[in-house]
Design a protein around this motif. Sequence first.
Motif, mmCIF file in Angstrom:
data_model
loop_
_atom_site.group_PDB
_atom_site.id
_atom_site.type_symbol
_atom_site.label_atom_id
_atom_site.label_comp_id
_atom_site.label_asym_id
_atom_site.label_seq_id
_atom_site.Cartn_x
_atom_site.Cartn_y
_atom_site.Cartn_z
ATOM 1 N N TYR A 84 0.841 -1.206 0.000
ATOM 2 C CA TYR A 84 0.000 0.000 0.000
ATOM 3 C C TYR A 84 0.880 1.262 0.000
ATOM 4 O O TYR A 84 0.677 2.186 -0.799
ATOM 5 N N LEU B 73 -8.071 -7.107 19.676
ATOM 6 C CA LEU B 73 -6.780 -7.794 19.655
ATOM 7 C C LEU B 73 -5.701 -6.725 19.608
ATOM 8 O O LEU B 73 -5.670 -5.915 18.674
ATOM 9 N N ARG C 161 1.577 5.702 17.777
ATOM 10 C CA ARG C 161 1.245 6.334 16.498
ATOM 11 C C ARG C 161 0.881 7.804 16.717
ATOM 12 O O ARG C 161 0.526 8.214 17.817
ATOM 13 N N ASP D 295 4.438 -3.708 11.107
ATOM 14 C CA ASP D 295 4.134 -2.582 12.008
ATOM 15 C C ASP D 295 5.404 -2.025 12.643
ATOM 16 O O ASP D 295 6.116 -2.756 13.336
HETATM 17 C C1 WQD Z 1 -2.505 1.593 14.824
HETATM 18 C C2 WQD Z 1 -1.883 0.819 15.978
HETATM 19 C C3 WQD Z 1 -1.481 -1.485 15.470
HETATM 20 C C4 WQD Z 1 -5.732 -2.562 15.067
HETATM 21 C C5 WQD Z 1 -2.425 2.530 8.810
HETATM 22 C C6 WQD Z 1 -1.745 2.719 7.496
HETATM 23 C C7 WQD Z 1 -1.238 4.147 7.408
HETATM 24 C C8 WQD Z 1 -2.343 5.169 7.695
HETATM 25 C C9 WQD Z 1 -3.088 4.819 8.913
HETATM 26 C C10 WQD Z 1 -3.470 5.777 5.606
HETATM 27 C C11 WQD Z 1 -0.767 -0.141 15.560
HETATM 28 C C12 WQD Z 1 -2.513 -1.353 16.571
HETATM 29 C C13 WQD Z 1 -4.543 -1.868 15.273
HETATM 30 C C14 WQD Z 1 -6.096 -3.588 15.987
HETATM 31 C C15 WQD Z 1 -4.084 -3.119 17.259
HETATM 32 N N1 WQD Z 1 -3.379 5.266 6.734
HETATM 33 N N2 WQD Z 1 -3.743 -2.142 16.347
HETATM 34 N N3 WQD Z 1 -5.256 -3.812 17.045
HETATM 35 O O1 WQD Z 1 -1.115 0.526 10.750
HETATM 36 O O2 WQD Z 1 -0.511 2.609 12.095
HETATM 37 O O3 WQD Z 1 -1.513 2.809 9.872
HETATM 38 O O4 WQD Z 1 -3.499 3.439 8.877
HETATM 39 O O5 WQD Z 1 -2.739 6.006 4.797
HETATM 40 O O6 WQD Z 1 -0.727 4.349 6.176
HETATM 41 O O7 WQD Z 1 -0.664 1.815 7.381
HETATM 42 O O8 WQD Z 1 -2.937 2.055 11.716
HETATM 43 O O9 WQD Z 1 -4.982 1.848 13.014
HETATM 44 O O10 WQD Z 1 -4.101 -0.183 11.815
HETATM 45 O O11 WQD Z 1 -2.863 0.661 13.804
HETATM 46 O O12 WQD Z 1 -3.375 -3.393 18.231
HETATM 47 O O13 WQD Z 1 -7.124 -4.280 15.842
HETATM 48 O O14 WQD Z 1 -2.889 -0.004 16.573
HETATM 49 O O15 WQD Z 1 -0.644 -2.582 15.673
HETATM 50 O O16 WQD Z 1 0.172 -0.139 16.596
HETATM 51 P P1 WQD Z 1 -1.423 1.900 11.137
HETATM 52 P P2 WQD Z 1 -3.806 1.064 12.546
#
Ligand code: WQD
Length: 330
Positions: free
Chosen positions: A140, A205, A220, A284
Amino acid sequence: MKVLLFGGAGYIGTHVALAFLERNDTVGIFDNLSSGLRSNVDERCRFIEGDILNKDQVKAALSEGWDAVVHLAAFKAAGESMLKPFKYSENNITGSLNLITECVRAKVKNFILSSSAAVYGEPSYLPVDESHPTNPTNYYGYTKLCIEENLKWYSKLKDFNFVSLRYFNAAGYDGDGRMLGLEMNPANLIPVVMEVAAGLRPNLLVFGDDYDTPDGTGVRDYVHVTDLAKGHLLAADYLLKNHQNLIVNLGSESGLSVQQIIDTAREITGKGIDVQYVERRPGDPAKLIASSTKAKKELGWVAEHSSVESIIASTWKVYQANQKKSAMFK
Ligand code: WQD
């Protein structure tokens, strides 16, 4: 100004549309409704149902004469992009090339790209500024980088300029409750937490609690979607005034851990939010935090709504409104 939003019926596009409408710009929305919702489209917008993979539809929409285009029509689930790369290359790369080339042909010279912090990959220093190497760890992120590269080439070869907005973690909902459409099957942290609070999922999770962060969970930079929307207005003004390219981060410049999100969500919703700690999710990074100094300097952009409380409270309000609505129809 007349602005056409490709992918404008989705979560971010709807907020961007509201921001342009608020200052009385003319807004068009082009969307194939694959994940966007018709009900998200404000009645003041001209709605065009179409797909960026269909060049004739793109050409017809662009022929209506627009000062600027905002491109938000993309798939955005990083994990899914590793399993279904064709889906991402076709829509995100081929679709974007269609759109860029048709904009050049139609002499729509101002292009704003919805890009992502995913272009950086694993950060080698924090906060991440725009000079940080781009080395995406998921497909992506590569698609967004590839679009940026093509925008650079087209701006060299043709009379065409772009602003690329590298969003960090977009979150929150319009504070005035004007946007009530929820994303279907969300995978991002905050909507998943809200689904647990609302009783739509049994538990959250948490992907890893052994990172090198203060509480072991991933950190984040969550940026309110209303702040992101403002960034698009400033980007459009910048292009019309300066006729030059710009690549900027949009982030709050503060890091929040998964655990801090859970704790705040428990406080605000008053719900227990059951949590299960599981393995890390591949790809991640431990921490991702933006430097938005360049956006401040070049666009005058600052994150004003991006406190964790404002992000979670505004999201919870929308989940509650939807619960009320669905209870009415039971
Ligand atoms: C955030 C944190 C997970 C879900 C993605 C894209 C990025 C941007 C935003 C657009 C991490 C943790 C998540 C869950 C969890 N978007 N988590 N349980 O991966 O930082 O970013 O979206 O362009 O490009 O890659 O976002 O919200 O998935 O995760 O523990 O069920 O929450 O591991 O630390 P991410 P996320």
